[in-house]
Design an enzyme around this catalytic site. Structure first.
Site, PDB file in Angstrom:
ATOM      1  N   HIS A  86       0.842  -1.197   0.000  1.00 56.75           N
ATOM      2  CA  HIS A  86       0.000   0.000   0.000  1.00 56.75           C
ATOM      3  C   HIS A  86       0.880   1.251   0.000  1.00 56.75           C
ATOM      4  O   HIS A  86       0.634   2.200  -0.746  1.00 56.75           O
ATOM      5  CB  HIS A  86      -0.916   0.020   1.225  1.00 56.75           C
ATOM      6  CG  HIS A  86      -2.135  -0.832   1.082  1.00 56.75           C
ATOM      7  ND1 HIS A  86      -2.085  -2.204   1.129  1.00 56.75           N
ATOM      8  CD2 HIS A  86      -3.443  -0.503   0.895  1.00 56.75           C
ATOM      9  CE1 HIS A  86      -3.301  -2.693   0.990  1.00 56.75           C
ATOM     10  NE2 HIS A  86      -4.141  -1.689   0.839  1.00 56.75           N
TER      11      HIS A  86
ATOM     12  N   HIS B 172       0.533  -3.222   9.257  1.00 59.65           N
ATOM     13  CA  HIS B 172       1.977  -3.152   9.022  1.00 59.65           C
ATOM     14  C   HIS B 172       2.691  -2.520  10.205  1.00 59.65           C
ATOM     15  O   HIS B 172       2.112  -1.717  10.941  1.00 59.65           O
ATOM     16  CB  HIS B 172       2.285  -2.330   7.761  1.00 59.65           C
ATOM     17  CG  HIS B 172       1.921  -3.017   6.487  1.00 59.65           C
ATOM     18  ND1 HIS B 172       2.651  -4.058   5.970  1.00 59.65           N
ATOM     19  CD2 HIS B 172       0.892  -2.818   5.630  1.00 59.65           C
ATOM     20  CE1 HIS B 172       2.095  -4.470   4.840  1.00 59.65           C
ATOM     21  NE2 HIS B 172       1.018  -3.736   4.619  1.00 59.65           N
TER      22      HIS B 172
END
Length: 354
Positions: free
Chosen positions: A121, A168
């Site tokens: 991302h 993350h």
């Protein structure tokens, strides 16, 4: 240095960021998964997370192609595909886990099975925003500082959203941004070559199809099934279809008015009601055709593959087999890419929207 890297991989760092933004784990007795105490950050980062997901790219990139600049969209797609493929492969090679739960609150379920390093991302957001900035600063007249601020804000929001959603660690995100920066720097001298891909030799389509397909088919084997291979095939196939579509337009002279190659200094036209209505109409017409093509090709390709490998049609697990998943995804989204760059503009011309 090793201690710093360990601290950046610490799940507690992600959990502290979530708590600062008002996101807390729920008590077991409550039956809820999490508690939101600050809805401003909740909606901000949920929206920002969507900017790095498929729904954004299947709207932003086609809209750019049909309404703003086809050459710019091609460059964005090629860079996007490159960084995403490298990022996805790196995940399955490094096999670094995502932040642990608990203490982290996880807001997304679909990609939990994927590994964490690097954050694709973050890679995609950085690649799209800064490729857009670099490609337009010598083509359109606008304040560079404003464009730089928008690129930084866009990529930063997407990166922070990956912490907020618990997907993350800080190191995953920094690694993704750094890898993307290196890739942009290394590929920048070849960007003019990307702009001339449509005038390549007649053998070019073979390379565009065969090489990406082999890259997807020989994707690193994971210890367990995750959607990474399918997502990677979707992205690479769409990029192959877009590139092939540009070649088809040039080879068969389907473009009545060729667009000037980058860079050409232009003024950004003022946004009027007529332009907005026309742009939205072209977008809706294009999206409907793309969805139709996607549905038809996906259904047909699955039927052919199921018949070839003698698999029960409604067996969902069969779709995950390498010899079925990669071909049907690749054929489907290559067709989508060709449709977006070739057939949709032809339909726009037929309907008088160009």
């Amino acid at each position: 240095m090793a201690e710093l890297l360990r601290s950046l991989r610490d799940s507690q760092l992600v959990a502290r960021f979530q708590r600062r933004c008002g996101l807390f784990p729920a008590r077991e007795a409550s039956g809820e998964e999490h508690v939101v105490k600050n809805y401003f950050y909740y909606y901000l980062f949920r929206f920002s997370a969507a900017l790095g997901q498929e729904v954004f790219y299947i709207t932003f990139l086609p809209f750019t192609h049909w309404n703003i600049d086809p050459n710019l969209s091609r460059r964005l797609v090629v860079i996007w595909v490159l960084v995403m493929y490298i990022g996805q492969v790196a995940k399955d090679i490094l096999k670094w886990p995502r932040p642990s739960f608990p203490p982290v609150v996880r807001l997304e379920k679909r990609i939990i099975a994927e590994y964490g390093m690097p954050s694709t991302h973050a890679m995609a957001a950085t690649a799209i925003s800064f490729t857009l900035l670099i490609s337009t600063m010598d083509r359109y007249q606008y304040p560079f500082i404003l464009g730089l601020m928008m690129a930084v804000v866009f990529s930063t929001l997407v990166c922070l959203s990956r912490l907020y959603t618990g997907m993350h660690t800080v190191l995953d995100i920094l690694g993704g941004v750094l890898i993307t920066a290196v890739l942009i720097a290394l590929t920048y001298p070849a960007w003019t070559l990307i702009d001339s891909l449509d005038s390549a030799s007649p053998l070019f389509p073979v390379c565009v199809i065969v090489v990406p397909f082999l890259l997807c088919y020989n994707y690193p084997v994971s210890d367990y099934y995750s959607p990474t291979r399918a997502d990677t095939t979707t992205i690479v196939a769409a990029g192959a279809g877009v590139t092939l579509g540009f070649w088809i337009n040039h080879f068969f002279q389907l473009v009545s008015k060729p667009t000037p190659s980058l860079p050409v200094i232009q003024n950004i036209p003022p946004l009027t009601t007529d332009m907005l209505v026309l742009g939205l109409t072209k977008f809706m017409v294009g999206i409907m055709l793309i969805l139709l093509v996607r549905q038809l090709v996906q259904k047909l390709s699955l039927q052919v593959l199921f018949s070839w490998f003698k698999v029960v049609t409604r067996n969902k697990e069969a779709r995950r087999r390498l010899e079925i998943e990669v071909p049907y995804k690749f054929v489907t989204y290559t067709s989508v890419g060709i449709c977006a760059t070739t057939f949709v503009p032809m339909l726009h011309r037929f309907l008088g929207l160009l």
